[in-house]
Enzyme design. Structure first.
Site, PDB file in Angstrom:
ATOM      1  N   GLU A 197      31.239  30.076  25.386  1.00  0.00           N
ATOM      2  CA  GLU A 197      31.268  29.642  26.792  1.00  0.00           C
ATOM      3  C   GLU A 197      29.954  30.030  27.476  1.00  0.00           C
ATOM      4  O   GLU A 197      29.378  29.264  28.248  1.00  0.00           O
ATOM      5  CB  GLU A 197      32.447  30.299  27.519  1.00  0.00           C
ATOM      6  CG  GLU A 197      32.594  29.832  28.957  1.00  0.00           C
ATOM      7  CD  GLU A 197      33.774  30.479  29.685  1.00  0.00           C
ATOM      8  OE1 GLU A 197      34.261  31.545  29.249  1.00  0.00           O
ATOM      9  OE2 GLU A 197      34.189  29.924  30.710  1.00  0.00           O
ATOM     10  N   ASN A 238      28.547  37.800  37.046  1.00  0.00           N
ATOM     11  CA  ASN A 238      27.207  38.225  36.619  1.00  0.00           C
ATOM     12  C   ASN A 238      27.060  39.747  36.617  1.00  0.00           C
ATOM     13  O   ASN A 238      26.290  40.297  35.824  1.00  0.00           O
ATOM     14  CB  ASN A 238      26.145  37.569  37.501  1.00  0.00           C
ATOM     15  CG  ASN A 238      25.929  36.120  37.085  1.00  0.00           C
ATOM     16  OD1 ASN A 238      26.799  35.522  36.436  1.00  0.00           O
ATOM     17  ND2 ASN A 238      24.793  35.554  37.434  1.00  0.00           N
ATOM     18  N   GLU A 239      27.832  40.437  37.470  1.00  0.00           N
ATOM     19  CA  GLU A 239      27.788  41.909  37.419  1.00  0.00           C
ATOM     20  C   GLU A 239      28.305  42.376  36.053  1.00  0.00           C
ATOM     21  O   GLU A 239      27.735  43.274  35.435  1.00  0.00           O
ATOM     22  CB  GLU A 239      28.661  42.521  38.529  1.00  0.00           C
ATOM     23  CG  GLU A 239      28.107  42.374  39.930  1.00  0.00           C
ATOM     24  CD  GLU A 239      28.361  40.992  40.528  1.00  0.00           C
ATOM     25  OE1 GLU A 239      29.164  40.222  39.961  1.00  0.00           O
ATOM     26  OE2 GLU A 239      27.732  40.679  41.559  1.00  0.00           O
TER      27      GLU A 239
HETATM   28  C1  LIG Z   1      35.491  28.121  39.624  1.00  0.00           C
HETATM   29  C2  LIG Z   1      36.208  29.119  38.750  1.00  0.00           C
HETATM   30  C3  LIG Z   1      36.814  28.670  37.601  1.00  0.00           C
HETATM   31  C4  LIG Z   1      37.500  29.586  36.789  1.00  0.00           C
HETATM   32  N1  LIG Z   1      38.140  29.099  35.676  1.00  0.00           N
HETATM   33  C5  LIG Z   1      38.859  29.963  34.910  1.00  0.00           C
HETATM   34  C6  LIG Z   1      39.593  29.461  33.793  1.00  0.00           C
HETATM   35  O1  LIG Z   1      39.586  28.258  33.497  1.00  0.00           O
HETATM   36  N2  LIG Z   1      40.325  30.337  33.079  1.00  0.00           N
HETATM   37  C7  LIG Z   1      40.363  31.670  33.365  1.00  0.00           C
HETATM   38  O2  LIG Z   1      41.027  32.409  32.650  1.00  0.00           O
HETATM   39  N3  LIG Z   1      39.691  32.174  34.431  1.00  0.00           N
HETATM   40  C8  LIG Z   1      38.941  31.348  35.209  1.00  0.00           C
HETATM   41  N4  LIG Z   1      38.267  31.829  36.296  1.00  0.00           N
HETATM   42  C9  LIG Z   1      38.426  33.245  36.658  1.00  0.00           C
HETATM   43  C10 LIG Z   1      37.180  34.078  36.437  1.00  0.00           C
HETATM   44  O3  LIG Z   1      36.976  34.328  35.065  1.00  0.00           O
HETATM   45  C11 LIG Z   1      37.354  35.378  37.244  1.00  0.00           C
HETATM   46  O4  LIG Z   1      37.340  34.996  38.600  1.00  0.00           O
HETATM   47  C12 LIG Z   1      36.247  36.369  36.972  1.00  0.00           C
HETATM   48  O5  LIG Z   1      36.346  36.904  35.676  1.00  0.00           O
HETATM   49  C13 LIG Z   1      36.262  37.520  37.999  1.00  0.00           C
HETATM   50  O6  LIG Z   1      37.543  38.082  38.074  1.00  0.00           O
HETATM   51  P1  LIG Z   1      38.289  38.268  39.492  1.00  0.00           P
HETATM   52  O7  LIG Z   1      38.233  36.989  40.227  1.00  0.00           O
HETATM   53  O8  LIG Z   1      39.622  38.868  39.202  1.00  0.00           O
HETATM   54  O9  LIG Z   1      37.375  39.285  40.305  1.00  0.00           O
HETATM   55  P2  LIG Z   1      37.344  40.902  40.132  1.00  0.00           P
HETATM   56  O10 LIG Z   1      37.425  41.252  38.698  1.00  0.00           O
HETATM   57  O11 LIG Z   1      38.387  41.420  41.063  1.00  0.00           O
HETATM   58  O12 LIG Z   1      35.911  41.214  40.671  1.00  0.00           O
HETATM   59  C14 LIG Z   1      35.583  41.212  42.069  1.00  0.00           C
HETATM   60  C15 LIG Z   1      34.101  41.594  42.203  1.00  0.00           C
HETATM   61  O13 LIG Z   1      33.884  42.926  41.701  1.00  0.00           O
HETATM   62  C16 LIG Z   1      32.874  42.912  40.686  1.00  0.00           C
HETATM   63  N5  LIG Z   1      33.227  43.858  39.613  1.00  0.00           N
HETATM   64  C17 LIG Z   1      34.453  44.002  39.034  1.00  0.00           C
HETATM   65  N6  LIG Z   1      34.414  44.947  38.070  1.00  0.00           N
HETATM   66  C18 LIG Z   1      33.123  45.401  38.041  1.00  0.00           C
HETATM   67  C19 LIG Z   1      32.441  46.376  37.258  1.00  0.00           C
HETATM   68  N7  LIG Z   1      33.065  47.063  36.286  1.00  0.00           N
HETATM   69  N8  LIG Z   1      31.129  46.576  37.471  1.00  0.00           N
HETATM   70  C20 LIG Z   1      30.459  45.868  38.444  1.00  0.00           C
HETATM   71  N9  LIG Z   1      31.066  44.937  39.233  1.00  0.00           N
HETATM   72  C21 LIG Z   1      32.384  44.700  39.026  1.00  0.00           C
HETATM   73  C22 LIG Z   1      32.866  41.486  40.149  1.00  0.00           C
HETATM   74  O14 LIG Z   1      31.595  41.177  39.616  1.00  0.00           O
HETATM   75  C23 LIG Z   1      33.169  40.681  41.392  1.00  0.00           C
HETATM   76  O15 LIG Z   1      31.982  40.482  42.134  1.00  0.00           O
HETATM   77  C24 LIG Z   1      37.563  30.966  37.136  1.00  0.00           C
HETATM   78  C25 LIG Z   1      36.914  31.402  38.282  1.00  0.00           C
HETATM   79  C26 LIG Z   1      36.253  30.501  39.104  1.00  0.00           C
HETATM   80  C27 LIG Z   1      35.567  31.010  40.350  1.00  0.00           C
END
Ligand SMILES: Cc1cc2nc3c(=O)[nH]c(=O)nc-3n(C[C@H](O)[C@H](O)[C@H](O)COP(=O)(O)OP(=O)(O)OC[C@H]3O[C@@H](n4cnc5c(N)ncnc54)[C@H](O)[C@@H]3O)c2cc1C
Length: 391
Positions: free
Chosen positions: A249, A375-376
Site C-alpha cells: 500500500e 505520517n507521524e
Molecule cells: C480517507 C481515509 C481512508 C481510510 N481508509 C481506510 C480503509 O480503507 N481501511 C482501514 O482499515 N482504515 C482506513 N483509514 C483509517 C486510517 O488508517 C486511520 O485513520 C489512521 O491509521 C489513523 O488512525 P486514527 O484515525 O485512529 O487516528 P489516531 O491513531 O487516533 O491518531 C490521531 C493522531 O495522533 C497521531 N499519533 C498517534 N499515535 C502516535 C504515535 N505513537 N506517535 C506520534 N503520533 C501519533 C497520529 O499521527 C494522528 O495525527 C482511512 C482513513 C482515511 C482518512
C-alpha cells in the site's frame, strides 16, 4: 490464456519507453469515456465498470503484478509511464485494493489453493476489495484491535466492528484483521482473513465526509462465519500478512500519481490565472516540480524491487511521507494561486471557457497524510526500524 488471465499482447519491457507510451496513450485516448475523466470523487463501480472490464479483458488490470500471475509485469519505468498516462488523461481510480494489496499478499503468504481461488476474481474485477483494519480506538495503534475470531470446527466466528473502511458499500470482499489469540505480544494474536461482504451477519454503513461524499464506511460483524481456508497465513500470524499489505500500500500511496495530477492541476490554474510570467510563482512551481522528479526516482527503485519480487523494507515509509507531503504543498499553492476562487466548491468557469475544480486537489490531499498509517507513524517507523534511533 495463462493460468491467471489474458496472455499479454506484447513483451512490454522489450519496447522502448516511447513505444510503450504511445500504445498506452492511444488506448486511453481512444476508449476511456469522456464523461468520467477527472472525477472529483471516487466513482461507484457501476459508473466505471465498462472501462475496467475492458482493461481486464486486455490483460491491463494489474500493471504491477508479475506476468506469471496474469499481470503486465511492467518494469518500473513502464509502470510510471502507465500511471502518468492514466493521470494525464484523468482516468478514475477504481476500488483496486485487490490489485494493489491482496494480490501481493497472496503471492507471498497465500497457499496455491488461495491463489487459484482469489486471484482470477481480482483480475476479472468480479471481486473487489476493501480493507478492514482500523477500528474505533485502533488506528495508529492497530495491534490493539478488538474484533475477535473464535474457532468453531472448520470455521471462525467473528464479532466486532471496523471503521473508515473505504468504499465497503461498493465492493464484494474485505480483507479483515481479527484477534484469534490473547497470549504474548499483542501483534502475535492477530489473524488475516478474506471475507465476502454478502456473508450473513455483516452490516455496512456509509459515513458522509467533509466534501459531502460517501466514500468511508463502518462495518459491523455479528457472528460472521468464515471458513478456515479463507485465513491467509498461519493462525495468530496475520500481522506479517497485514504488513506485506501495508508495504505494498505504501508503495502505491507513495507513487508519483497523485502529486503528478496535483502539479498538472496547478499548471491549469496558473494558465487560467495568468501566472506564468510571475517569477515568484515560477520559483514555487519549479521547486514542486523538482520534488516530484526526486519522488519519481526513488519510487522507481522501490517499484523495481516490487516487480522483481524482492522484499520491501520499512524504508518504504519514506515514499509515503514524501508523496503525501508534496501533494499537500501543491494543494496549498493551488489555493493561494487561485485567489478568491480558492474557496469555491465545485467546478468554476475560467476565461478560456474551460472549467476547473480548485478544491479537488485539496480534498484529495487533506486525508493523504492520515490514511495508510499517518505520517507521524511513518516517521516513527523510519526512526526505529531504519535509523535505529533510541526511543
Ligand atoms: C480517507 C481515509 C481512508 C481510510 N481508509 C481506510 C480503509 O480503507 N481501511 C482501514 O482499515 N482504515 C482506513 N483509514 C483509517 C486510517 O488508517 C486511520 O485513520 C489512521 O491509521 C489513523 O488512525 P486514527 O484515525 O485512529 O487516528 P489516531 O491513531 O487516533 O491518531 C490521531 C493522531 O495522533 C497521531 N499519533 C498517534 N499515535 C502516535 C504515535 N505513537 N506517535 C506520534 N503520533 C501519533 C497520529 O499521527 C494522528 O495525527 C482511512 C482513513 C482515511 C482518512
Amino acid at each position: 490464456m495463462t493460468d491467471y488471465g489474458v496472455r499479454q499482447e506484447l513483451e512490454w519491457n522489450a519496447l522502448t519507453d516511447d513505444e510503450f507510451r504511445d500504445i498506452v496513450r492511444e488506448e486511453f485516448e481512444a476508449n476511456y469515456p469522456d464523461e468520467i475523466r477527472y472525477p472529483s470523487r471516487r466513482l461507484y463501480w457501476r459508473e466505471q465498470s465498462a472501462w475496467f472490464q475492458r482493461m481486464s479483458e486486455k490483460g491491463w488490470i494489474a500493471p504491477n503484478w508479475p506476468a506469471r500471475y496474469g499481470g503486465m509485469g511492467l518494469a518500473p519505468s513502464k509502470l510510471l509511464i502507465f500511471f502518468e498516462e492514466q493521470e494525464r488523461w484523468g482516468i478514475a481510480r477504481f476500488q483496486d485494493q485487490g490489485v494493489r494489496m491482496i494480490g501481493p499478499a497472496l503471492f507471498e503468504h497465500g497457499t496455491e489453493d488461495q491463489q487459484r481461488r482469489f486471484l482470477p476474481g481480482i483480475l476479472s474485477c468480479e471481486h473487489r476489495y476493501c480493507q478492514g483494519y482500523s477500528e474505533p480506538g485502533s488506528g495508529s495503534d492497530l495491534s490493539s484491535l478488538r474484533t475477535t475470531a473464535r474457532r468453531d470446527g472448520d470455521e471462525y466466528v467473528v464479532n466486532g466492528s471496523k471503521i473508515w473502511t473505504t468504499m465497503a458499500h461498493d465492493v464484494t470482499h474485505m480483507m479483515l484483521l481479527a484477534r484469534t489469540g490473547a497470549d504474548g505480544r499483542r501483534q502475535a494474536g492477530i489473524s488475516f482473513f478474506i471475507v465476502e461482504l454478502s456473508t450473513p451477519g455483516i452490516t455496512v454503513r456509509p459515513i458522509t465526509d467533509i466534501a459531502g461524499h460517501q466514500e468511508l464506511c463502518e462495518v459491523f460483524l455479528e457472528d460472521v462465519r468464515i471458513p478456515i481456508r479463507d485465513r491467509v497465513g498461519e493462525e495468530n500470524h496475520g500481522w506479517e500478512v497485514a504488513n506485506t499489505v501495508l508495504r505494498s500500500e505504501r508503495i502505491h500511496i507513495g507513487s508519483p500519481q497523485l502529486p503528478a495530477y496535483g502539479l498538472e492541476s496547478l499548471g491549469n490554474v496558473a494558465t487560467a490565472c495568468g501566472l506564468w510570467d510571475d517569477r515568484a510563482f515560477r520559483a514555487k512551481y519549479a521547486e514542486l516540480l523538482l520534488d516530484l522528479e526526486h519522488l519519481k526516482d526513488i519510487y522507481g527503485e522501490f517499484a523495481q524491487a516490487f516487480v522483481e519480487g524482492r522484499p520491501i523494507g520499512p524504508d518504504v515509509s519514506l515514499l509515503k511521507i514524501w508523496s503525501t507531503d508534496l501533494i499537500q504543498r501543491i494543494a496549498e499553492v493551488i489555493r493561494e494561486s487561485a485567489g478568491p476562487a480558492g474557496a469555491v466548491v465545485g467546478r468554476i468557469q475560467t476565461d478560456d471557457r474551460e472549467t476547473i475544480d480548485i478544491l479537488d486537489v485539496f480534498y484529495k490531499a487533506l486525508p493523504s497524510t492520515i490514511y495508510g498509517g499517518s505520517n507521524e507513524i511513518q516517521r516513527n517507523i523510519i526512526s526505529k526500524r531504519v535509523l535505529a534511533l533510541p526511543t
